[in-house]
Design an enzyme around this catalytic site. Structure first.
Site, short mmCIF file in Angstrom:
data_model
loop_
_atom_site.label_atom_id
_atom_site.label_comp_id
_atom_site.label_asym_id
_atom_site.label_seq_id
_atom_site.Cartn_x
_atom_site.Cartn_y
_atom_site.Cartn_z
N LYS A 154 12.60 -3.01 7.97
CA LYS A 154 11.58 -3.98 8.96
C LYS A 154 12.12 -4.39 9.78
O LYS A 154 13.32 -4.81 9.36
CB LYS A 154 11.01 -4.93 8.24
CG LYS A 154 10.40 -5.99 7.84
CD LYS A 154 9.62 -6.45 6.44
CE LYS A 154 8.62 -7.52 7.06
NZ LYS A 154 8.22 -7.93 6.34
N SER A 226 3.32 -8.69 4.83
CA SER A 226 3.74 -8.37 6.91
C SER A 226 4.40 -6.95 6.54
O SER A 226 4.95 -6.19 7.63
CB SER A 226 4.83 -9.90 7.09
OG SER A 226 6.13 -9.37 5.80
N SER A 250 4.06 -9.79 0.88
CA SER A 250 4.74 -8.83 1.31
C SER A 250 5.06 -7.88 1.80
O SER A 250 4.90 -6.45 2.48
CB SER A 250 5.34 -9.07 2.88
OG SER A 250 4.92 -10.54 3.15
#
Length: 535
Positions: A154, A226, A250
């Site tokens: 990420k 996310s 997330s």
């Protein structure tokens, strides 16, 4: 805010403010202004184990599953194979890291335009790392099960000399000088970085400056956030595994939507040094993979304290993929299993546990306003991005709707510090209740997106494992965003078949047990091998 004052009280407070309280803001506005860098954490440190220490194993042990499948002839079949198999092929020199890396880089080039999961491909670095891995393995210096395995992170984890953008317009050109602790540990394990993966801007939902990351199973809906890119990239086999993060759902959300395995570690197990801070007392980094054992393999490589993260602590990992589960007791919340968002897949999972010989026990939590603890999240997030808010840098973010960060950061300027402390005190009460519940069982089975458990377990720091348990049908594209009448979601006729996962919540630092049960469930469900069409 339950603040009322008599006229004379207001007059006294207003007259005294400039003398008594205004000077407290000198750090931000006065002549002795002190900037607070990203590496400065609050003096208050959340330590979940100070409330409950029963889950922590005393020893490090990792027992892998046995067996190795033949190496497929088809590149797509190789790409979709779990790390448990990829690592065996590489270790036995049936597959080179260079070949595997090129497979994933080619898939990123041809397939990522469908889902927008990659912010920055790192092909040059990847091929260099793959060549090094092959040379070391050929020389007999095999580092372990991640050696030569391509992965993505990420894009809130720093990578030396490679842009780390937080998915947000103001940081598009941000290039850190050093690797984050997790990236460094994966490099030390011999893993190969092929991509920086998308996240909703500043770790909210699935819209970043390059657009929206889409679900490989249903290209008309976002992948959830996310950790949007890590979830979508793992599902589409653009990487062998990925690293996501969770503050309030997330990892769980994209794992559910994209049908992958997401492991959210105990708060403090994985160091966040060199990772974007959203909330010092809530952020957690963890693996997103295509199988349960893969997630534990990655967790073993990234666990342990680091001096740069004051919340990280020493911890052991005791996992045995071959161990029986009949000696365990799994708790569940009866009412939750009968209410949305639970489905028939969740209810069938409970029966599957019982068929495996696991004891199940009904448990409960008090009917408290757990959402009140979100004061902690919003206050810390607004503090983390204070400068961006006060400078109006948040105006650059693509999402400017009421439920996006720019509005929340502005609103959070007016949260009461008193209520922040009270929310933190409630958090301690809730942690005590979770300690009571986890004293009755070894782990919990919960509907993955049940709001109360998402909020409770993230604030108390308990680990969770989300894994695919079956399939459901949906007639409308799902979204993390509040409904917008001007842009209604896409409807499907006929309905679409999509993966659905369940979540196991474990005792603090007892990821080995939820992994053991997850492996048993994964085998019993037998649904993990199905792939999204077109990938």
């Amino acid at each position: 805010m339950q603040v009322t004052m008599r006229p004379q009280d207001r007059e006294t407070a207003a007259a005294a403010w400039s003398r008594s309280l205004a000077p407290l803001f000198e750090r931000r506005t006065g002549p002795r202004r002190v900037p607070l860098g990203d590496d400065v954490a609050p003096a208050m440190v959340w330590t979940p184990s100070s409330i409950d220490r029963r889950g922590a194993p005393a020893r490090d042990r990792f027992v892998r599953s046995a067996g190795i499948a033949p190496l497929p002839a088809n590149d797509a079949d190789i790409a979709h194979a779990p790390v448990t198999q990829l690592s065996r092929w590489i270790e036995r020199k049936q597959l080179t890291s260079d070949r595997l890396t090129r497979i994933y880089l080619q898939r990123i080039e041809t397939l990522d335009p469908k889902i927008r999961a990659v912010i920055t491909p790192t092909g040059e670095l990847a091929l260099k790392q793959a060549a090094q891995a092959d040379a070391e393995i050929a020389a007999g210096r095999y580092r372990g099960p991640l050696h030569g395995i391509p992965y993505g992170v990420k894009d809130l984890l720093d990578t030396a000399g490679i842009a780390t953008t937080y998915g947000a317009e103001p940081f598009r050109n941000r290039v850190p000088a050093a690797d984050s602790a997790v990236v460094k540990r994966l490099t030390d394990a011999g893993a190969v970085l092929v991509a920086k993966l998308s996240l909703g801007a500043l770790a909210l939902n699935d819209i970043w400056f390059g657009g929206q990351t889409m679900n490989p199973w249903v290209l008309e809906e976002g992948s959830s956030g996310s950790s949007a890119g890590p979830g979508a990239a793992a599902a589409a086999a653009l990487v062998a595994f990925s690293i996501g993060s969770e503050t309030g759902g997330s990892i769980i959300g994209p794992s559910m939507r994209c049908g992958v395995t997401g492991l959210r570690p105990t708060f403090g197990r994985v160091p966040r040094t060199g990772a974007m801070t959203l909330c010092w007392s809530l952020d957690k980094l963890g693996p997103m993979t295509r199988s349960v054992e893969d997630a534990l393999l990655v967790l073993a490589a990234i666990s342990g304290p680091d001096a740069g993260d004051v919340g990280s602590v020493p911890c052991a990992l005791d996992f045995d993929a071959t161990a029986p589960v009949k000696d365990l007791t799994v708790g569940y919340f009866p009412a939750w299993m009968d209410q949305a968002p639970a489905t028939d897949v969740d209810r069938a999972a409970l029966k599957t546990l019982q068929s495996l010989g696991v004891a199940t026990k009904a448990v409960s939590l008090p009917d408290w306003p757990y959402g009140s603890m979100q004061t902690v999240l919003f206050a810390e997030a607004a503090a983390a991005f204070e400068e961006l808010t006060l400078s109006n840098g948040v105006d650059q973010l693509k999402a400017q709707v009421p439920d996006a960060w720019p509005n929340f950061f502005r609103m959070s300027r007016f949260l009461s510090a008193v209520d922040y402390v009270q929310a933190d005190r409630l958090r301690r009460r809730v942690a005590g209740e979770m300690a009571r519940v986890m004293g009755e069982v070894d782990l919990l089975l919960v509907p993955s997106l049940r709001d109360e458990m998402l909020t409770v377990s993230n604030h108390t720091g308990h680990p969770s494992l989300t894994l695919r348990a079956g399939f459901i049908t949906v007639d409308t594209a799902r979204s993390d965003w509040a409904p917008d009448p001007k842009h209604p979601p896409v409807t499907f006729d006929p309905p679409r078949r999509v993966p659905h996962g369940v979540t196991l919540v474990g005792r603090l630092f007892d990821e080995g047990t939820i992994g053991r049960v997850g492996v048993a469930l994964e085998r019993a469900f037998d649904v993990v091998k199905e792939r999204p069409a077109g990938f």
